[in-house]
Design a protein around this motif. Structure first.
Motif, PDB file in Angstrom:
ATOM      1  N   PRO A 111       0.587  -1.216  -0.174  1.00 47.04           N
ATOM      2  CA  PRO A 111       0.302   0.359  -0.090  1.00 47.04           C
ATOM      3  C   PRO A 111       0.824   1.319  -0.267  1.00 47.04           C
ATOM      4  CG  PRO A 111      -1.149  -1.506   1.614  1.00 47.04           C
ATOM      5  CD  PRO A 111       0.404  -2.272   1.578  1.00 47.04           C
ATOM      6  N   GLU A 112       1.604   1.412   0.521  1.00 45.70           N
ATOM      7  CA  GLU A 112       2.628   2.495   0.741  1.00 45.70           C
ATOM      8  C   GLU A 112       3.114   2.147  -0.679  1.00 45.70           C
ATOM      9  OE1 GLU A 112       4.575   6.003   1.735  1.00 45.70           O
ATOM     10  OE2 GLU A 112       2.927   5.325   3.190  1.00 45.70           O
ATOM     11  N   LEU A 113       4.110   2.115  -1.249  1.00 46.15           N
ATOM     12  CA  LEU A 113       5.114   1.532  -2.078  1.00 46.15           C
ATOM     13  C   LEU A 113       3.854   2.422  -3.508  1.00 46.15           C
ATOM     14  CD1 LEU A 113       7.382  -1.746  -1.856  1.00 46.15           C
ATOM     15  CD2 LEU A 113       7.275   0.852  -1.865  1.00 46.15           C
TER      16      LEU A 113
ATOM     17  N   PHE B  56       3.921   5.412  -5.611  1.00 49.04           N
ATOM     18  CA  PHE B  56       4.634   5.281  -7.174  1.00 49.04           C
ATOM     19  C   PHE B  56       3.461   6.318  -7.745  1.00 49.04           C
ATOM     20  CE2 PHE B  56       6.946   1.873  -7.041  1.00 49.04           C
ATOM     21  CZ  PHE B  56       7.556   2.194  -8.205  1.00 49.04           C
ATOM     22  N   ASP B  57       1.858   6.253  -6.845  1.00 46.85           N
ATOM     23  CA  ASP B  57       1.015   7.439  -7.616  1.00 46.85           C
ATOM     24  C   ASP B  57       0.805   9.028  -7.656  1.00 46.85           C
ATOM     25  OD1 ASP B  57      -0.861   5.115  -8.130  1.00 46.85           O
ATOM     26  OD2 ASP B  57      -1.964   5.271  -6.112  1.00 46.85           O
ATOM     27  N   ARG B  58       2.134   8.614  -5.912  1.00 44.57           N
ATOM     28  CA  ARG B  58       2.473  10.898  -6.272  1.00 44.57           C
ATOM     29  C   ARG B  58       3.441  10.813  -7.384  1.00 44.57           C
ATOM     30  NH1 ARG B  58       4.323   9.562  -0.953  1.00 44.57           N
ATOM     31  NH2 ARG B  58       2.451   9.292   0.464  1.00 44.57           N
ATOM     32  N   LEU B  59       4.441  10.071  -7.502  1.00 40.43           N
ATOM     33  CA  LEU B  59       5.279   9.773  -9.063  1.00 40.43           C
ATOM     34  C   LEU B  59       4.399  10.441 -10.307  1.00 40.43           C
ATOM     35  CD1 LEU B  59       7.696   7.825  -8.751  1.00 40.43           C
ATOM     36  CD2 LEU B  59       8.143  10.118  -9.022  1.00 40.43           C
ATOM     37  N   SER B  60       3.425   9.157 -10.551  1.00 42.85           N
ATOM     38  CA  SER B  60       1.895   9.434 -11.422  1.00 42.85           C
ATOM     39  C   SER B  60       1.223  10.982 -11.770  1.00 42.85           C
ATOM     40  CB  SER B  60       1.073   8.385 -11.705  1.00 42.85           C
ATOM     41  OG  SER B  60       1.536   7.368 -12.338  1.00 42.85           O
ATOM     42  N   LEU B  61       0.811  11.154 -10.277  1.00 47.10           N
ATOM     43  CA  LEU B  61       0.647  12.501 -10.366  1.00 47.10           C
ATOM     44  C   LEU B  61       1.459  13.746 -11.020  1.00 47.10           C
ATOM     45  CD1 LEU B  61      -1.401  11.907  -7.256  1.00 47.10           C
ATOM     46  CD2 LEU B  61      -2.659  12.474  -9.574  1.00 47.10           C
ATOM     47  N   ARG B  62       2.178  13.730 -11.011  1.00 47.19           N
ATOM     48  CA  ARG B  62       3.900  14.641 -10.632  1.00 47.19           C
ATOM     49  C   ARG B  62       3.391  15.186 -11.960  1.00 47.19           C
ATOM     50  NH1 ARG B  62       5.519  18.998 -10.588  1.00 47.19           N
ATOM     51  NH2 ARG B  62       7.253  19.342  -9.806  1.00 47.19           N
ATOM     52  N   PHE B  63       3.682  13.179 -13.175  1.00 46.33           N
ATOM     53  CA  PHE B  63       3.925  13.174 -14.506  1.00 46.33           C
ATOM     54  C   PHE B  63       2.637  13.928 -14.700  1.00 46.33           C
ATOM     55  CE2 PHE B  63       7.086  10.317 -14.292  1.00 46.33           C
ATOM     56  CZ  PHE B  63       7.617  10.666 -15.009  1.00 46.33           C
ATOM     57  N   ALA B  64       1.345  14.148 -14.592  1.00 50.84           N
ATOM     58  CA  ALA B  64      -0.542  14.174 -15.343  1.00 50.84           C
ATOM     59  C   ALA B  64       0.000  15.317 -14.851  1.00 50.84           C
ATOM     60  CB  ALA B  64      -0.936  13.301 -13.909  1.00 50.84           C
TER      61      ALA B  64
ATOM     62  N   VAL C 288      -4.917  13.169 -18.524  1.00 51.58           N
ATOM     63  CA  VAL C 288      -3.354  13.151 -18.096  1.00 51.58           C
ATOM     64  C   VAL C 288      -3.555  11.637 -17.315  1.00 51.58           C
ATOM     65  CG1 VAL C 288      -2.950  15.418 -18.526  1.00 51.58           C
ATOM     66  CG2 VAL C 288      -4.313  14.586 -17.167  1.00 51.58           C
ATOM     67  N   SER C 289      -4.237  11.823 -16.638  1.00 51.19           N
ATOM     68  CA  SER C 289      -4.281  10.378 -15.872  1.00 51.19           C
ATOM     69  C   SER C 289      -3.672   9.106 -16.687  1.00 51.19           C
ATOM     70  CB  SER C 289      -5.418  10.065 -14.745  1.00 51.19           C
ATOM     71  OG  SER C 289      -6.436   9.902 -15.809  1.00 51.19           O
ATOM     72  N   VAL C 290      -4.369   8.593 -17.932  1.00 51.39           N
ATOM     73  CA  VAL C 290      -3.680   7.745 -17.947  1.00 51.39           C
ATOM     74  C   VAL C 290      -2.569   8.060 -19.094  1.00 51.39           C
ATOM     75  CG1 VAL C 290      -3.749   6.209 -20.828  1.00 51.39           C
ATOM     76  CG2 VAL C 290      -6.223   6.547 -18.972  1.00 51.39           C
ATOM     77  N   GLY C 291      -1.777   9.158 -19.429  1.00 53.95           N
ATOM     78  CA  GLY C 291      -0.691   9.457 -20.154  1.00 53.95           C
ATOM     79  C   GLY C 291       0.332   9.323 -18.668  1.00 53.95           C
ATOM     80  N   ALA C 292       0.139  10.012 -17.433  1.00 49.97           N
ATOM     81  CA  ALA C 292       0.672  10.099 -17.262  1.00 49.97           C
ATOM     82  C   ALA C 292       0.911   8.626 -16.706  1.00 49.97           C
ATOM     83  CB  ALA C 292       1.019  10.413 -15.925  1.00 49.97           C
ATOM     84  N   GLN C 293       0.581   7.522 -16.438  1.00 47.36           N
ATOM     85  CA  GLN C 293       0.486   6.284 -15.887  1.00 47.36           C
ATOM     86  C   GLN C 293       1.323   5.794 -17.341  1.00 47.36           C
ATOM     87  OE1 GLN C 293       0.480   4.172 -13.269  1.00 47.36           O
ATOM     88  NE2 GLN C 293      -1.530   5.090 -11.848  1.00 47.36           N
TER      89      GLN C 293
END
Length: 417
Positions: A341-343, A347-355, A372-377
């Motif tokens: 869960p923490e990891l 990783f989700d925070r990194l994806s949000l930053r790319f978004a 942008v959410s799909v694009g970031a992933q």
């Protein structure tokens, strides 16, 4: 067999009986149970006991159908590869590469939709398939890769050069595999919508039409100023990262990490309190490098597209160079569930930053309007998949990996095709 052979005392071997329906049903149920365990824990973490327990069987009830864990894992992967071959074969009936790729993604996302609502069994993911090292599975994967590669070909038209064709086929398959990680954020009824968004990004890219291709800035991703860094720690981090990338969490045992470095277990515990502490440090280093790339790219200024291209290129080249590999985000599937869960949040925070950077690009006109959410992933998936490019596009180097792998992601998979 001749009469002479019979007179010499040779017996006629009995014909093997065809499997009964009951046998096939039970075998299929065992594979389905194993897929669930395999996708949760990887090859090294899966046990025949846990597979059997899901079906209220004893382990010997599984061994009757599969001699060992490796044979069962092979059956899971071969089944998944057969399903992919079917999807690819159906997609190849399209009139052109664009329609073929869209159809392949639609079929794959529909398969995941059916599994999510319980109308079909899940299929094995390929995160640590190399840990099995089964020739039959390896051969089947190569065959599937070649089939997928033909989706890029225009009927009657010239093919892409082999290096570009291989790199783009790897990107296509890797983005499909990585979708399993981010589809958890979608309702199953919206999987078709997600397939449309992913297909649009793969085929039309991220860059706004007519935007000049930006030159990626060189970024310093070293950790020389990190007070926690030292030569010994780096050796253990690298060894553990390479093993986890190849064979999952359970494949990176203390014994195997120590053997890779030719040191004793005592030396391991001199530098590391526990294996889980070292694994956490591997993830931490990966987070640090990825954040460093994003912030260094933003510090250089420029459009949203320039920031994304610089960060992604630096991370892919870093991964490709191999001097200090990043932990593949797909390794998340095999770490203990207590750590996940923490990891995943990080990783989700990194994806949000790319978004967020994608949003900047849409605002300044360098990035076309997209999800942008799909694009970031998918940016994360592209970086993640660079770790295996060496196997599928031999000939790529740190000098050309950006042109043949990163650029097609941002400008479109079929550009120049």
């Amino acid at each position: 067999m001749s009469q002479e052979a019979l007179e010499d005392g040779e017996a006629i071997a009995p014909r093997p009986r065809a499997p009964t329906r009951r046998f096939e049903r039970r075998r299929s149920a065992i594979i389905a149970s194993a897929v669930e365990e395999l996708n949760r824990k990887g090859i090294r973490g899966m046990t025949l006991g846990e597979v059997a327990a899901r079906l209220d069987l004893v382990p010997t009830g599984v061994i009757y159908y599969f001699r060992n864990k490796e044979e069962l894992a092979s059956a899971c992967f071969l089944q998944a590869l057969q399903r992919f071959e079917g999807l690819i074969g159906e997609a190849r009936g399209a009139a052109d590469p664009r329609e073929a790729i869209l159809r392949f993604l639609a079929l794959f996302f529909e398969l995941k939709h059916q599994a999510a609502v319980g109308a079909a069994d899940q299929i094995a993911v390929f995160n640590d398939v190399r840990a099995l090292n089964a020739p039959a599975v390896n051969d089947a994967y190569v065959t599937m890769f070649r089939s997928a590669r033909r989706l890029l070909d225009r009927p009657g038209g010239p093919r892409l050069p082999p290096l570009q064709r291989n790199a783009r086929a790897h990107l296509l398959l890797s983005e499909a595999f990585w979708a399993v990680a981010w589809l958890r954020d979608f309702e199953p009824v919206d999987y078709a919508r997600a397939a449309d968004r992913a297909g649009s990004i793969l085929l039309d890219g991220v860059a706004a039409p007519g935007t000049p291709w930006p030159r990626a800035r060189k970024l310093d991703l070293t950790h020389a100023n990190d007070p926690r860094a030292d030569a010994s720690s780096e050796l253990f981090l690298r060894a553990a990262t390479e093993l986890i990338n190849a064979e999952g969490y359970h494949g990176a045992s203390v014994e195997r990490i120590s053997a890779k470095l030719n040191v004793s277990k005592g030396a391991f515990y001199h530098h590391n309190e526990t294996k889980d502490e070292l694994v956490a440090a591997c993830f931490q280093r990966t987070f640090d490098v990825m954040w460093r790339a994003i912030r260094a790219a933003e510090a250089g200024g420029g459009s949203g597209l320039e920031v994304l291209v610089s960060a992604a290129t630096a991370l892919v080249e870093h991964q490709w160079g191999g001097a200090s590999p990043l932990l593949r985000t797909s390794a998340l599937t095999t770490v203990p569930e207590s750590m996940q869960p923490e990891l995943i949040r990080r990783f989700d925070r990194l994806s949000l930053r790319f978004a967020s950077v994608l949003c900047d690009g849409v605002a300044d006109g360098s990035v076309r309007p997209l999800d942008v959410s799909v694009g970031a992933q998918m940016i994360t998936g592209m970086i993640n998949a660079a770790a295996e490019l060496q196997f599928w596009a031999p000939g790529l180097t740190t000098g050309n990996v950006a042109d043949h792998y990163v650029r097609p992601f941002f400008t479109g998979l079929l550009i120049d095709a």
